[in-house]
Scaffold this motif. Sequence first.
Motif, PDB file in Angstrom:
ATOM      1  N   ASP A  61       0.830  -1.200   0.000  1.00  0.00           N
ATOM      2  CA  ASP A  61       0.000   0.000   0.000  1.00  0.00           C
ATOM      3  C   ASP A  61       0.871   1.259   0.000  1.00  0.00           C
ATOM      4  OD1 ASP A  61      -2.369   1.409  -0.076  1.00  0.00           O
ATOM      5  OD2 ASP A  61      -2.651   1.398   2.097  1.00  0.00           O
ATOM      6  N   ILE A  62       1.815   1.296  -0.926  1.00  0.00           N
ATOM      7  CA  ILE A  62       2.777   2.393  -0.997  1.00  0.00           C
ATOM      8  C   ILE A  62       2.091   3.624  -1.597  1.00  0.00           C
ATOM      9  CG2 ILE A  62       4.963   3.168  -2.019  1.00  0.00           C
ATOM     10  CD1 ILE A  62       5.874   0.241  -1.970  1.00  0.00           C
ATOM     11  N   PRO A 157       7.830   3.061  14.426  1.00  0.00           N
ATOM     12  CA  PRO A 157       7.986   4.052  15.499  1.00  0.00           C
ATOM     13  C   PRO A 157       7.269   5.361  15.167  1.00  0.00           C
ATOM     14  CG  PRO A 157      10.107   3.069  14.903  1.00  0.00           C
ATOM     15  CD  PRO A 157       9.121   2.625  13.867  1.00  0.00           C
ATOM     16  N   ASN A 158       6.761   5.998  16.192  1.00  0.00           N
ATOM     17  CA  ASN A 158       6.165   7.328  16.048  1.00  0.00           C
ATOM     18  C   ASN A 158       7.223   8.371  16.397  1.00  0.00           C
ATOM     19  OD1 ASN A 158       3.447   6.700  15.277  1.00  0.00           O
ATOM     20  ND2 ASN A 158       3.118   5.946  17.356  1.00  0.00           N
ATOM     21  N   VAL A 159       7.832   8.937  15.387  1.00  0.00           N
ATOM     22  CA  VAL A 159       8.863   9.951  15.581  1.00  0.00           C
ATOM     23  C   VAL A 159       8.537  11.149  14.696  1.00  0.00           C
ATOM     24  CG1 VAL A 159      10.662   8.320  16.252  1.00  0.00           C
ATOM     25  CG2 VAL A 159      10.335   8.856  13.832  1.00  0.00           C
ATOM     26  N   SER A 160       9.181  12.261  15.000  1.00  0.00           N
ATOM     27  CA  SER A 160       8.848  13.505  14.309  1.00  0.00           C
ATOM     28  C   SER A 160       9.704  13.748  13.075  1.00  0.00           C
ATOM     29  CB  SER A 160       9.002  14.681  15.281  1.00  0.00           C
ATOM     30  OG  SER A 160      10.334  14.736  15.775  1.00  0.00           O
ATOM     31  N   ILE A 161      10.626  12.830  12.775  1.00  0.00           N
ATOM     32  CA  ILE A 161      11.480  12.979  11.594  1.00  0.00           C
ATOM     33  C   ILE A 161      11.337  11.746  10.713  1.00  0.00           C
ATOM     34  CG2 ILE A 161      13.120  14.476  12.803  1.00  0.00           C
ATOM     35  CD1 ILE A 161      15.023  12.083  12.974  1.00  0.00           C
ATOM     36  N   PRO A 162      11.774  11.823   9.455  1.00  0.00           N
ATOM     37  CA  PRO A 162      11.650  10.664   8.568  1.00  0.00           C
ATOM     38  C   PRO A 162      12.436   9.461   9.076  1.00  0.00           C
ATOM     39  CG  PRO A 162      12.119  12.656   7.319  1.00  0.00           C
ATOM     40  CD  PRO A 162      12.314  13.007   8.755  1.00  0.00           C
ATOM     41  N   LEU A 163      11.923   8.302   8.745  1.00  0.00           N
ATOM     42  CA  LEU A 163      12.571   7.047   9.103  1.00  0.00           C
ATOM     43  C   LEU A 163      13.301   6.458   7.909  1.00  0.00           C
ATOM     44  CD1 LEU A 163       9.628   5.423  11.091  1.00  0.00           C
ATOM     45  CD2 LEU A 163      11.869   5.955  12.068  1.00  0.00           C
ATOM     46  N   ILE A 164      14.407   5.794   8.195  1.00  0.00           N
ATOM     47  CA  ILE A 164      15.062   4.910   7.230  1.00  0.00           C
ATOM     48  C   ILE A 164      15.181   3.559   7.917  1.00  0.00           C
ATOM     49  CG2 ILE A 164      17.235   4.352   6.065  1.00  0.00           C
ATOM     50  CD1 ILE A 164      17.612   7.285   5.458  1.00  0.00           C
ATOM     51  N   VAL A 178       4.233   2.997   5.097  1.00  0.00           N
ATOM     52  CA  VAL A 178       5.363   3.456   4.284  1.00  0.00           C
ATOM     53  C   VAL A 178       5.511   4.969   4.331  1.00  0.00           C
ATOM     54  CG1 VAL A 178       6.305   3.514   1.924  1.00  0.00           C
ATOM     55  CG2 VAL A 178       5.217   1.425   2.784  1.00  0.00           C
ATOM     56  N   SER A 179       4.426   5.677   4.558  1.00  0.00           N
ATOM     57  CA  SER A 179       4.475   7.144   4.545  1.00  0.00           C
ATOM     58  C   SER A 179       5.367   7.720   5.638  1.00  0.00           C
ATOM     59  CB  SER A 179       3.062   7.720   4.679  1.00  0.00           C
ATOM     60  OG  SER A 179       2.527   7.464   5.968  1.00  0.00           O
ATOM     61  N   LYS A 180       5.689   6.913   6.641  1.00  0.00           N
ATOM     62  CA  LYS A 180       6.584   7.377   7.707  1.00  0.00           C
ATOM     63  C   LYS A 180       8.057   7.335   7.306  1.00  0.00           C
ATOM     64  CE  LYS A 180       3.776   6.194  11.760  1.00  0.00           C
ATOM     65  NZ  LYS A 180       3.748   5.464  13.045  1.00  0.00           N
ATOM     66  N   TYR A 181       8.345   6.670   6.205  1.00  0.00           N
ATOM     67  CA  TYR A 181       9.729   6.393   5.829  1.00  0.00           C
ATOM     68  C   TYR A 181      10.144   7.188   4.601  1.00  0.00           C
ATOM     69  CZ  TYR A 181       9.162   2.335   8.891  1.00  0.00           C
ATOM     70  OH  TYR A 181       8.920   1.514   9.968  1.00  0.00           O
ATOM     71  N   GLU A 182      11.423   7.580   4.565  1.00  0.00           N
ATOM     72  CA  GLU A 182      11.949   8.113   3.314  1.00  0.00           C
ATOM     73  C   GLU A 182      12.727   7.047   2.567  1.00  0.00           C
ATOM     74  OE1 GLU A 182      14.036  11.635   4.339  1.00  0.00           O
ATOM     75  OE2 GLU A 182      15.897  10.632   4.877  1.00  0.00           O
ATOM     76  N   LEU A 183      13.103   5.971   3.271  1.00  0.00           N
ATOM     77  CA  LEU A 183      13.752   4.840   2.613  1.00  0.00           C
ATOM     78  C   LEU A 183      13.499   3.571   3.423  1.00  0.00           C
ATOM     79  CD1 LEU A 183      15.794   3.470   0.614  1.00  0.00           C
ATOM     80  CD2 LEU A 183      17.604   4.179   2.205  1.00  0.00           C
ATOM     81  N   ILE A 184      13.075   2.533   2.717  1.00  0.00           N
ATOM     82  CA  ILE A 184      13.036   1.181   3.261  1.00  0.00           C
ATOM     83  C   ILE A 184      13.886   0.323   2.336  1.00  0.00           C
ATOM     84  CG2 ILE A 184      11.591  -0.865   3.621  1.00  0.00           C
ATOM     85  CD1 ILE A 184       9.251   1.086   4.193  1.00  0.00           C
TER      86      ILE A 184
END
Length: 355
Positions: A61-62, A157-164, A178-184
């Motif tokens: 569901d990207i 994780p619920n964080v205020s910055i993008p996740l990798i 996926v919307s929480k991540y800038e890279l998986i």
Amino acid sequence: MKKHNFYAGPSILSEYTIKNTAAAVENFANTGLSLLEISHRSKEFIAVNDEAQELIKELLDIPSGYEVLFLGGGASLQFCMAPFNFLNKKASYLDTGVWASKAIKEAKFFGEVDVVASSKNKNYTYIPKDYTISAGSEYFHITTNNTIYGTELHEDPNVSIPLISDMSSDIFSRPVDVSKYELIYAGAQKNLAPAGVTLAIIRTDALGKVERPIPTMLNYQTHIDSKSMFNTPPVVAIYAALQTLKWYKEQGGIKALQKKNEVKAAILYDEIDRNKLFVGTAVPEDRSLMNVCFVLKEEYKELEADFANFAAAKGMVGIKGHRSVGGFRASLYNALPKSSVEALVETMKEFEQQH
């Protein structure tokens, strides 16, 4: 005798994937050519590449604004490639095991790295919970599943910055926001395909913000522009990945796979907790659904070789723990049937009765 494949990676693939890939090695897409010799520029293989990328977007569901890439070099190259493209000055990392620590080592070549927390003090048997991401961090890097130690983050994780995130060993095992991540990124050899291809899911508007020049092959934009075809891709591995993705869709998608994984893991963890001989190594709340790590209790340590031989005689393959920690590890990836887990449990019960 039926073999039960618990290898941590390269690991079990579905019969659907193996049979279809084997058939394509004989005759790919009715071309009269083997998949092993087909041009990656042929219309038949381009169709495979495109379909696989679209299925990944569908299954996970990207959202729009992301691209799916097939790359080389494994997750180990991503340890360097990610900070090369995203780390300008500072990033935060969570240290949960060997692979997380390797990612930290590589990131330090590109900027300041704040290790916000580590579970090394207890041999990585838990996931740190209480940490603060340092101000000015451009991203937060996590390793969602730790194959060697059998721990896993079960939620994004619920964080205020993008996740990798390195999701090499639990990608497609549970839904991901996926919307929480800038890279998986994920090496495919655990839950997708044979070794040789790496999956990357990238938020495109996060690229192009570092000040350094990036070598062509290490620049994600290069591979986005060429649709993973800048250089010759691992054709066979991508074809096998497509078969796995089709099989995942047939199984009912990611939520259905998650439910099956939870059932399989519960069967094995329940036996570990019940059996007088064995004990799990990860704290219960952080136990991995993908890699179940356990050891013999201290008073039964001398039986380790005996159990390994007993299990092998029963058809159990790949349950030896990682060389750095010892003990036993059963990897329960998506393709592993519940019957294999039940067979391992019966083996553990039989061994207990003998001792």
